[in-house]
Design a protein around this motif. Structure first.
Motif, PDB file in Angstrom:
ATOM      1  N   ALA A 119     -28.377 -12.313  16.159  1.00 43.53           N
ATOM      2  CA  ALA A 119     -27.998 -13.686  16.506  1.00 43.53           C
ATOM      3  C   ALA A 119     -27.356 -14.396  15.320  1.00 43.53           C
ATOM      4  CB  ALA A 119     -29.222 -14.458  16.987  1.00 43.53           C
ATOM      5  N   LEU A 120     -27.901 -14.173  14.130  1.00 44.32           N
ATOM      6  CA  LEU A 120     -27.333 -14.790  12.929  1.00 44.32           C
ATOM      7  C   LEU A 120     -25.923 -14.273  12.670  1.00 44.32           C
ATOM      8  CD1 LEU A 120     -27.539 -16.489  10.362  1.00 44.32           C
ATOM      9  CD2 LEU A 120     -28.676 -14.542   9.256  1.00 44.32           C
ATOM     10  N   ALA A 121     -25.748 -12.965  12.791  1.00 42.02           N
ATOM     11  CA  ALA A 121     -24.421 -12.387  12.568  1.00 42.02           C
ATOM     12  C   ALA A 121     -23.419 -12.937  13.577  1.00 42.02           C
ATOM     13  CB  ALA A 121     -24.499 -10.861  12.662  1.00 42.02           C
ATOM     14  N   GLY A 122     -23.840 -13.048  14.836  1.00 39.71           N
ATOM     15  CA  GLY A 122     -22.948 -13.595  15.857  1.00 39.71           C
ATOM     16  C   GLY A 122     -22.565 -15.035  15.575  1.00 39.71           C
ATOM     17  N   THR A 123     -23.526 -15.816  15.091  1.00 42.43           N
ATOM     18  CA  THR A 123     -23.254 -17.215  14.757  1.00 42.43           C
ATOM     19  C   THR A 123     -22.227 -17.325  13.635  1.00 42.43           C
ATOM     20  OG1 THR A 123     -25.475 -17.911  15.438  1.00 42.43           O
ATOM     21  CG2 THR A 123     -24.296 -19.355  13.916  1.00 42.43           C
ATOM     22  N   LEU A 124     -22.368 -16.495  12.620  1.00 40.82           N
ATOM     23  CA  LEU A 124     -21.447 -16.556  11.482  1.00 40.82           C
ATOM     24  C   LEU A 124     -20.050 -16.078  11.864  1.00 40.82           C
ATOM     25  CD1 LEU A 124     -23.747 -15.342   8.567  1.00 40.82           C
ATOM     26  CD2 LEU A 124     -23.185 -17.679   9.262  1.00 40.82           C
ATOM     27  N   VAL A 125     -19.961 -15.065  12.706  1.00 42.61           N
ATOM     28  CA  VAL A 125     -18.645 -14.598  13.165  1.00 42.61           C
ATOM     29  C   VAL A 125     -17.949 -15.690  13.972  1.00 42.61           C
ATOM     30  CG1 VAL A 125     -17.474 -12.974  14.706  1.00 42.61           C
ATOM     31  CG2 VAL A 125     -19.223 -12.149  13.116  1.00 42.61           C
ATOM     32  N   ALA A 126     -18.704 -16.331  14.865  1.00 39.01           N
ATOM     33  CA  ALA A 126     -18.124 -17.418  15.658  1.00 39.01           C
ATOM     34  C   ALA A 126     -17.690 -18.576  14.767  1.00 39.01           C
ATOM     35  CB  ALA A 126     -19.137 -17.894  16.697  1.00 39.01           C
ATOM     36  N   ALA A 127     -18.506 -18.891  13.755  1.00 38.13           N
ATOM     37  CA  ALA A 127     -18.154 -19.981  12.839  1.00 38.13           C
ATOM     38  C   ALA A 127     -16.879 -19.656  12.065  1.00 38.13           C
ATOM     39  CB  ALA A 127     -19.308 -20.236  11.874  1.00 38.13           C
ATOM     40  N   TRP A 128     -16.717 -18.402  11.677  1.00 38.21           N
ATOM     41  CA  TRP A 128     -15.517 -17.981  10.936  1.00 38.21           C
ATOM     42  C   TRP A 128     -14.248 -18.263  11.738  1.00 38.21           C
ATOM     43  CZ3 TRP A 128     -14.605 -16.422   6.057  1.00 38.21           C
ATOM     44  CH2 TRP A 128     -13.387 -15.789   5.783  1.00 38.21           C
ATOM     45  N   ARG A 129     -14.350 -18.147  13.033  1.00 40.34           N
ATOM     46  CA  ARG A 129     -13.188 -18.401  13.891  1.00 40.34           C
ATOM     47  C   ARG A 129     -13.045 -19.883  14.236  1.00 40.34           C
ATOM     48  NH1 ARG A 129     -10.977 -14.146  16.711  1.00 40.34           N
ATOM     49  NH2 ARG A 129     -10.545 -15.535  18.469  1.00 40.34           N
ATOM     50  N   LEU A 130     -14.143 -20.499  14.648  1.00 42.21           N
ATOM     51  CA  LEU A 130     -14.059 -21.856  15.193  1.00 42.21           C
ATOM     52  C   LEU A 130     -13.835 -22.920  14.125  1.00 42.21           C
ATOM     53  CD1 LEU A 130     -16.937 -21.636  17.836  1.00 42.21           C
ATOM     54  CD2 LEU A 130     -14.472 -21.554  18.255  1.00 42.21           C
ATOM     55  N   LEU A 131     -14.343 -22.692  12.922  1.00 34.66           N
ATOM     56  CA  LEU A 131     -14.201 -23.715  11.885  1.00 34.66           C
ATOM     57  C   LEU A 131     -12.768 -23.838  11.367  1.00 34.66           C
ATOM     58  CD1 LEU A 131     -17.506 -23.160   9.880  1.00 34.66           C
ATOM     59  CD2 LEU A 131     -16.857 -25.225  11.132  1.00 34.66           C
ATOM     60  N   ARG A 132     -11.891 -22.965  11.803  1.00 35.77           N
ATOM     61  CA  ARG A 132     -10.476 -23.083  11.437  1.00 35.77           C
ATOM     62  C   ARG A 132      -9.782 -24.173  12.257  1.00 35.77           C
ATOM     63  NH1 ARG A 132      -8.995 -18.656   8.367  1.00 35.77           N
ATOM     64  NH2 ARG A 132     -10.541 -16.970   8.342  1.00 35.77           N
ATOM     65  N   ARG A 133     -10.422 -24.603  13.325  1.00 35.93           N
ATOM     66  CA  ARG A 133      -9.829 -25.644  14.162  1.00 35.93           C
ATOM     67  C   ARG A 133      -9.945 -27.007  13.479  1.00 35.93           C
ATOM     68  NH1 ARG A 133     -12.376 -24.216  20.152  1.00 35.93           N
ATOM     69  NH2 ARG A 133     -11.531 -22.083  20.325  1.00 35.93           N
ATOM     70  N   PRO A 134      -8.977 -27.885  13.693  1.00 35.84           N
ATOM     71  CA  PRO A 134      -9.063 -29.242  13.128  1.00 35.84           C
ATOM     72  C   PRO A 134     -10.247 -29.999  13.739  1.00 35.84           C
ATOM     73  CG  PRO A 134      -6.826 -28.747  13.836  1.00 35.84           C
ATOM     74  CD  PRO A 134      -7.686 -27.660  14.387  1.00 35.84           C
ATOM     75  N   THR A 135     -10.984 -30.706  12.897  1.00 32.48           N
ATOM     76  CA  THR A 135     -12.118 -31.499  13.386  1.00 32.48           C
ATOM     77  C   THR A 135     -12.050 -32.930  12.857  1.00 32.48           C
ATOM     78  OG1 THR A 135     -13.442 -30.674  11.531  1.00 32.48           O
ATOM     79  CG2 THR A 135     -13.670 -29.518  13.634  1.00 32.48           C
ATOM     80  N   VAL A 136     -10.843 -33.394  12.548  1.00 32.45           N
ATOM     81  CA  VAL A 136     -10.673 -34.754  12.027  1.00 32.45           C
ATOM     82  C   VAL A 136     -10.785 -35.744  13.181  1.00 32.45           C
ATOM     83  CG1 VAL A 136      -9.148 -36.341  10.809  1.00 32.45           C
ATOM     84  CG2 VAL A 136      -9.185 -33.912  10.191  1.00 32.45           C
ATOM     85  N   PHE A 137     -11.670 -36.713  13.049  1.00 35.52           N
ATOM     86  CA  PHE A 137     -11.862 -37.697  14.105  1.00 35.52           C
ATOM     87  C   PHE A 137     -10.675 -38.654  14.157  1.00 35.52           C
ATOM     88  CE2 PHE A 137     -16.402 -36.941  12.681  1.00 35.52           C
ATOM     89  CZ  PHE A 137     -16.639 -35.998  13.663  1.00 35.52           C
ATOM     90  N   ALA A 138     -10.141 -38.853  15.368  1.00 35.30           N
ATOM     91  CA  ALA A 138      -8.962 -39.707  15.528  1.00 35.30           C
ATOM     92  C   ALA A 138      -9.320 -41.185  15.500  1.00 35.30           C
ATOM     93  CB  ALA A 138      -8.249 -39.367  16.845  1.00 35.30           C
ATOM     94  N   ARG A 139     -10.525 -41.530  15.928  1.00 43.61           N
ATOM     95  CA  ARG A 139     -10.926 -42.933  16.004  1.00 43.61           C
ATOM     96  C   ARG A 139     -12.352 -43.102  15.488  1.00 43.61           C
ATOM     97  NH1 ARG A 139      -9.088 -44.320  22.227  1.00 43.61           N
ATOM     98  NH2 ARG A 139      -6.871 -43.749  22.012  1.00 43.61           N
ATOM     99  N   PRO A 140     -12.675 -44.283  14.993  1.00 42.39           N
ATOM    100  CA  PRO A 140     -14.049 -44.540  14.546  1.00 42.39           C
ATOM    101  C   PRO A 140     -15.081 -44.328  15.654  1.00 42.39           C
ATOM    102  CG  PRO A 140     -12.577 -46.228  13.718  1.00 42.39           C
ATOM    103  CD  PRO A 140     -11.770 -45.403  14.667  1.00 42.39           C
ATOM    104  N   ILE A 141     -14.664 -44.584  16.897  1.00 41.29           N
ATOM    105  CA  ILE A 141     -15.615 -44.425  17.996  1.00 41.29           C
ATOM    106  C   ILE A 141     -16.046 -42.969  18.149  1.00 41.29           C
ATOM    107  CG2 ILE A 141     -13.904 -44.043  19.826  1.00 41.29           C
ATOM    108  CD1 ILE A 141     -15.692 -45.779  21.625  1.00 41.29           C
TER     109      ILE A 141
END
Length: 448
Positions: A119-141
């Protein structure tokens, strides 16, 4: 004339929401999903880890992939450490310190640890892929939205784990009432220099909540042949923390832990007091003496000689598998009896067992491959507890064989648990009192 109306794809997210959804996926769902699945069976509270991970995710939402992945790794490590520490009633310091002994453990012996590793290995593999996506919030809300989501998740965790919270992370408050099996049983006061004294601390022996199960546990140690020669007195005592805290409770008569004994002697501990009274003092442990520095601090509390797993195996004991592989507990009573029979002076002998450290694996070498043969009913309802009791039974039978022998010297024997069995499964964990461990005193009767 036809109007050309724009086609609306219902799958499209409103502008600016995708980074919000990706943030929730990366910092709320991904690091907690495996733990949430475990809500079905149990687990310690994790609200703090959820809040910290969410806060870190907000702090790095504008950062690049490298920073976000490093922060994610730190949060995963922190969350796992808190989870393990709470599950096994360890302090974070003790858990971090124990990492240096990781090479001596065998987590691959347990299917539970293998699943956790996957489960830990799967989590880290998924994070390696997903964290490349932009996560900048467009609005304060959007920041307000993720804060609300994190708070809701932490609150749900608190509600779901509320029923079993008392058995996790038990730490005594300043000035907490102290009690121990040594004190409550009168074991320490029985030392008069005329009979041996044996103190056995049994790994993961908790106080059953069901009276019938408790009676079964007591009878594994106080068998009919034992009762014919010994007066049997039973009770329970409070516990806090992990095994080393249980050792401090019984050996030194206070709430504490072993780091306070490193580098200094304590003449107030039971072994030191008995040594001053003329007793020979011995410490036995079925695992290695380097674990939690026992070979260093045992002499500081008055133990004159020590025997650990390698020496016990060298003297003829078999090796038993498990996450903590060591000498087979069932083979230790014979060696203890031989030492007591050969001693010319009264002895205080302390023995800390190891084979019942959870999880107890199914193993032919451990004699736990068929618990139905030991107790079919218990195995059908509580298979993990069945294997635990099966180990108690083997050790209790081996002990009984030695201490009822005609040439076994007069000896008082106190048997006590260190802490609750740290079952992950809520159903199994709830079979035991969350704050108490049992003790059984076998007081030798005068022989005619």
């Amino acid at each position: 004339m036809e109007l050309a109306l724009p086609r609306i794809d219902r799958r499209e997210r409103p502008q600016g929401l995708r980074p919000l959804f990706d943030w929730l996926l990366c910092w709320l769902v991904l690091p907690n999903a495996a733990y949430w699945l475990l809500w079905i069976v149990g687990g310690p509270p994790r609200a703090f880890a959820i809040l910290v991970t969410g806060a870190v995710g907000i702090l790095v939402h504008r950062a690049g992939f490298g920073v976000k992945f490093a922060a994610f790794l730190a949060c995963v490590f922190m969350s796992a450490m808190l989870f393990i520490a709470s599950l096994f009633n360890l302090s974070i310091w003790s858990l971090v310190h124990s990492l240096e002994f990781a090479a001596e453990l065998k987590p691959s012996a347990s299917i539970e640890y293998i699943v956790c590793g996957v489960a830990l290995a799967g989590t880290l593999v998924a994070a390696w892929r997903l964290l490349r996506r932009p996560t900048v919030f467009a609005r304060p809300i959007h920041i307000a939205a993720v804060i609300s989501a994190v708070l809701i998740a932490a609150s749900i965790d608190s509600v779901v784990t509320a029923s079993s919270r008392g058995s996790y992370g038990r730490v005594p408050a300043e000035g907490a009432y102290f009690t121990s099996a040594v004190g409550k049983s009168g074991f320490a006061g029985a030392a008069a220099g005329k009979r041996n004294m044996v103190l056995i601390v049994v790994e993961a022996m908790g106080e059953p909540a069901d009276p019938a199960l408790r009676s079964r546990l007591v009878n594994l140690w106080a068998r009919p042949e034992v009762r014919a020669r010994y007066d049997v007195i039973t009770g329970d005592t409070l516990f806090y923390g992990s095994t080393t805290k249980g050792e401090m409770r019984e050996l030194c008569g206070r709430w504490g832990d072993y780091p306070e004994l490193e580098g200094r002697k304590d003449a107030g501990c039971l072994p030191a007091r008995l040594a001053a009274a003329g007793y020979g003092t011995q410490a036995w442990h079925s695992f290695k003496g380097t674990m939690f520095d026992r070979s260093d601090w045992y002499p500081n509390i008055g133990f004159q000689t020590m025997r650990f797993g390698p020496e016990i195996v060298a003297a003829g004991a078999s090796r038993c598998p498990g996450v903590f592989p060591g000498a087979c507990d069932r083979d230790v009573p014979q060696q203890i009896a031989a030492v007591l029979k050969a001693s010319k002076t009264p002895q205080f002998l302390y023995w800390l067992t190891v084979n019942s450290h959870l999880p107890v694996v199914k193993s032919e070498l451990l004699h736990t491959q068929d618990c139905a043969g030991f107790d079919a009913g218990l195995n059908a309802e509580l298979p993990m507890i069945c294997r635990l009791f099966q180990l108690y039974d083997e050790t209790g039978r081996a002990l009984a064989k030695e201490i009822v022998a005609k040439d076994f010297p007069a000896t008082d024997i106190l048997i006590v648990g260190d802490h609750i069995p740290p079952f992950f499964d809520r159903y199994d964990r709830d079979r035991f009192q969350p704050d108490r461990v049992p003790w059984i005193l076998l007081k030798a009767r005068p022989q005619s």
